[in-house]
Design a protein around this motif. Structure first.
Motif, PDB file in Angstrom:
ATOM      1  N   MET A   1      20.495  63.201 -40.719  1.00 39.29           N
ATOM      2  CA  MET A   1      19.698  64.069 -39.888  1.00 39.29           C
ATOM      3  C   MET A   1      18.602  63.294 -39.153  1.00 39.29           C
ATOM      4  SD  MET A   1      18.993  67.762 -40.452  1.00 39.29           S
ATOM      5  CE  MET A   1      17.959  68.814 -39.664  1.00 39.29           C
ATOM      6  N   THR A   2      17.974  62.346 -39.746  1.00 42.81           N
ATOM      7  CA  THR A   2      16.916  61.581 -39.086  1.00 42.81           C
ATOM      8  C   THR A   2      17.478  60.661 -38.005  1.00 42.81           C
ATOM      9  OG1 THR A   2      16.989  60.183 -41.039  1.00 42.81           O
ATOM     10  CG2 THR A   2      15.027  61.524 -40.727  1.00 42.81           C
ATOM     11  N   ILE A   3      18.657  60.133 -38.241  1.00 41.54           N
ATOM     12  CA  ILE A   3      19.261  59.268 -37.218  1.00 41.54           C
ATOM     13  C   ILE A   3      19.596  60.092 -35.984  1.00 41.54           C
ATOM     14  CG2 ILE A   3      21.270  57.863 -36.652  1.00 41.54           C
ATOM     15  CD1 ILE A   3      21.279  56.875 -39.495  1.00 41.54           C
ATOM     16  N   SER A   4      20.117  61.279 -36.186  1.00 41.17           N
ATOM     17  CA  SER A   4      20.436  62.135 -35.041  1.00 41.17           C
ATOM     18  C   SER A   4      19.169  62.572 -34.311  1.00 41.17           C
ATOM     19  CB  SER A   4      21.256  63.341 -35.486  1.00 41.17           C
ATOM     20  OG  SER A   4      20.513  64.143 -36.372  1.00 41.17           O
ATOM     21  N   MET A   5      18.073  62.765 -35.018  1.00 38.29           N
ATOM     22  CA  MET A   5      16.808  63.135 -34.359  1.00 38.29           C
ATOM     23  C   MET A   5      16.251  61.955 -33.566  1.00 38.29           C
ATOM     24  SD  MET A   5      15.056  65.891 -36.875  1.00 38.29           S
ATOM     25  CE  MET A   5      13.892  66.366 -35.686  1.00 38.29           C
ATOM     26  N   VAL A   6      16.372  60.765 -34.135  1.00 35.15           N
ATOM     27  CA  VAL A   6      15.921  59.564 -33.416  1.00 35.15           C
ATOM     28  C   VAL A   6      16.776  59.371 -32.173  1.00 35.15           C
ATOM     29  CG1 VAL A   6      15.766  57.045 -33.547  1.00 35.15           C
ATOM     30  CG2 VAL A   6      14.953  58.442 -35.456  1.00 35.15           C
ATOM     31  N   LEU A   7      18.058  59.521 -32.321  1.00 33.48           N
ATOM     32  CA  LEU A   7      18.970  59.393 -31.186  1.00 33.48           C
ATOM     33  C   LEU A   7      18.666  60.439 -30.119  1.00 33.48           C
ATOM     34  CD1 LEU A   7      21.280  57.607 -30.316  1.00 33.48           C
ATOM     35  CD2 LEU A   7      22.862  59.197 -31.387  1.00 33.48           C
ATOM     36  N   LEU A   8      18.418  61.650 -30.541  1.00 31.79           N
ATOM     37  CA  LEU A   8      18.053  62.725 -29.622  1.00 31.79           C
ATOM     38  C   LEU A   8      16.737  62.407 -28.904  1.00 31.79           C
ATOM     39  CD1 LEU A   8      18.674  65.561 -28.485  1.00 31.79           C
ATOM     40  CD2 LEU A   8      17.349  66.484 -30.405  1.00 31.79           C
ATOM     41  N   ALA A   9      15.773  61.880 -29.638  1.00 34.83           N
ATOM     42  CA  ALA A   9      14.481  61.508 -29.044  1.00 34.83           C
ATOM     43  C   ALA A   9      14.665  60.391 -28.015  1.00 34.83           C
ATOM     44  CB  ALA A   9      13.504  61.087 -30.132  1.00 34.83           C
ATOM     45  N   VAL A  10      15.502  59.411 -28.293  1.00 35.63           N
ATOM     46  CA  VAL A  10      15.761  58.315 -27.361  1.00 35.63           C
ATOM     47  C   VAL A  10      16.439  58.846 -26.091  1.00 35.63           C
ATOM     48  CG1 VAL A  10      17.120  56.204 -27.012  1.00 35.63           C
ATOM     49  CG2 VAL A  10      15.810  56.507 -29.118  1.00 35.63           C
ATOM     50  N   VAL A  11      17.430  59.700 -26.269  1.00 36.28           N
ATOM     51  CA  VAL A  11      18.125  60.284 -25.123  1.00 36.28           C
ATOM     52  C   VAL A  11      17.166  61.133 -24.292  1.00 36.28           C
ATOM     53  CG1 VAL A  11      19.927  61.929 -24.421  1.00 36.28           C
ATOM     54  CG2 VAL A  11      20.408  60.190 -26.157  1.00 36.28           C
ATOM     55  N   LEU A  12      16.356  61.925 -24.970  1.00 32.34           N
ATOM     56  CA  LEU A  12      15.377  62.760 -24.281  1.00 32.34           C
ATOM     57  C   LEU A  12      14.368  61.899 -23.514  1.00 32.34           C
ATOM     58  CD1 LEU A  12      14.453  65.643 -23.720  1.00 32.34           C
ATOM     59  CD2 LEU A  12      13.028  65.502 -25.774  1.00 32.34           C
ATOM     60  N   ALA A  13      13.902  60.836 -24.122  1.00 32.85           N
ATOM     61  CA  ALA A  13      12.967  59.921 -23.455  1.00 32.85           C
ATOM     62  C   ALA A  13      13.624  59.278 -22.225  1.00 32.85           C
ATOM     63  CB  ALA A  13      12.489  58.854 -24.427  1.00 32.85           C
ATOM     64  N   ALA A  14      14.895  58.905 -22.357  1.00 27.81           N
ATOM     65  CA  ALA A  14      15.615  58.303 -21.225  1.00 27.81           C
ATOM     66  C   ALA A  14      15.766  59.302 -20.082  1.00 27.81           C
ATOM     67  CB  ALA A  14      16.981  57.794 -21.667  1.00 27.81           C
ATOM     68  N   VAL A  15      16.074  60.542 -20.401  1.00 25.40           N
ATOM     69  CA  VAL A  15      16.227  61.577 -19.379  1.00 25.40           C
ATOM     70  C   VAL A  15      14.887  61.845 -18.688  1.00 25.40           C
ATOM     71  CG1 VAL A  15      16.714  64.047 -19.033  1.00 25.40           C
ATOM     72  CG2 VAL A  15      18.268  62.637 -20.404  1.00 25.40           C
ATOM     73  N   ILE A  16      13.821  61.908 -19.471  1.00 27.86           N
ATOM     74  CA  ILE A  16      12.489  62.131 -18.888  1.00 27.86           C
ATOM     75  C   ILE A  16      12.106  60.963 -17.983  1.00 27.86           C
ATOM     76  CG2 ILE A  16      10.025  62.262 -19.459  1.00 27.86           C
ATOM     77  CD1 ILE A  16      10.851  63.969 -21.904  1.00 27.86           C
TER      78      ILE A  16
END
Length: 185
Positions: A1-16
């Motif tokens: 679960m934490t890896i998926s949240m980190v991955l989601l945060a990285v993707v979100l940061a890239a999109v922003i």
């Protein structure tokens, strides 16, 4: 679960970042367009002053027909010529040179130098030349900002993806043309 949240945060940061950089390019491109429009407005103002100036000079120096015709021809070429940066700069150089020859005529005609209409037109043209020079500086400043962002990493990747290109500076060829037309006597 934490890896998926980190991955989601990285993707979100890239999109922003992508959205912010894209919007930054749009803003800079629009500023360059606005700055170019400012130059065109001031050049149009100068083009509109020239016929009045030529008519005033014509009344005093009618046998200086060749000089007057060159001024009118340069004005018409500048107004109707191609609108790419190199052509505009070239036509502006020619127009500035012919205006200088027109004002040089007034030295031979003391009555013209004292004419109130001529003096007012001189003042308006001087003001317009100053505004054109300021508009060129504003344009070139915006072009510098855009070109810097197009070249900097990582925004250069986004510029390449969305086809944001460097713009050309508004440069005058002749050293004399880099100065505003001198209309003082």
């Amino acid at each position: 679960m934490t890896i998926s949240m980190v991955l989601l945060a990285v993707v979100l940061a890239a999109v922003i970042y992508l959205a912010t950089a894209y919007n930054g390019f749009i803003t800079l491109r629009n500023r360059v367009k606005e700055a170019w429009s400012d130059i065109e407005v001031q050049m149009k103002r100068r083009y509109d002053l020239i016929p009045n100036l030529v008519e005033t000079v014509k009344g005093y120096a009618s046998h200086e027909r060749e000089t007057l015709e060159k001024v009118v021809e340069a004005r018409n070429m500048a107004m109707s010529g191609p609108k790419d940066m190199e052509s505009v700069a070239k036509n502006e150089n020619i127009l500035s040179g012919t205006l200088k020859s027109l004002f040089a005529l007034s030295e031979s005609y003391p009555d013209l130098k004292a004419n109130q209409n001529f003096l007012q037109l001189q003042s308006e043209l001087r003001d317009t030349e100053d505004k054109i020079q300021a508009a060129r500086r504003f344009y070139n400043s915006n072009v510098l900002s855009l070109n810097t962002k197009v070249e900097h990493f990582p925004s250069n990747i986004i510029a390449g993806i969305f086809h944001f290109n460097k713009e050309k500076f508004f440069e005058l060829e002749e050293e004399a043309a880099r100065q505003p037309v001198q209309v003082k006597f």
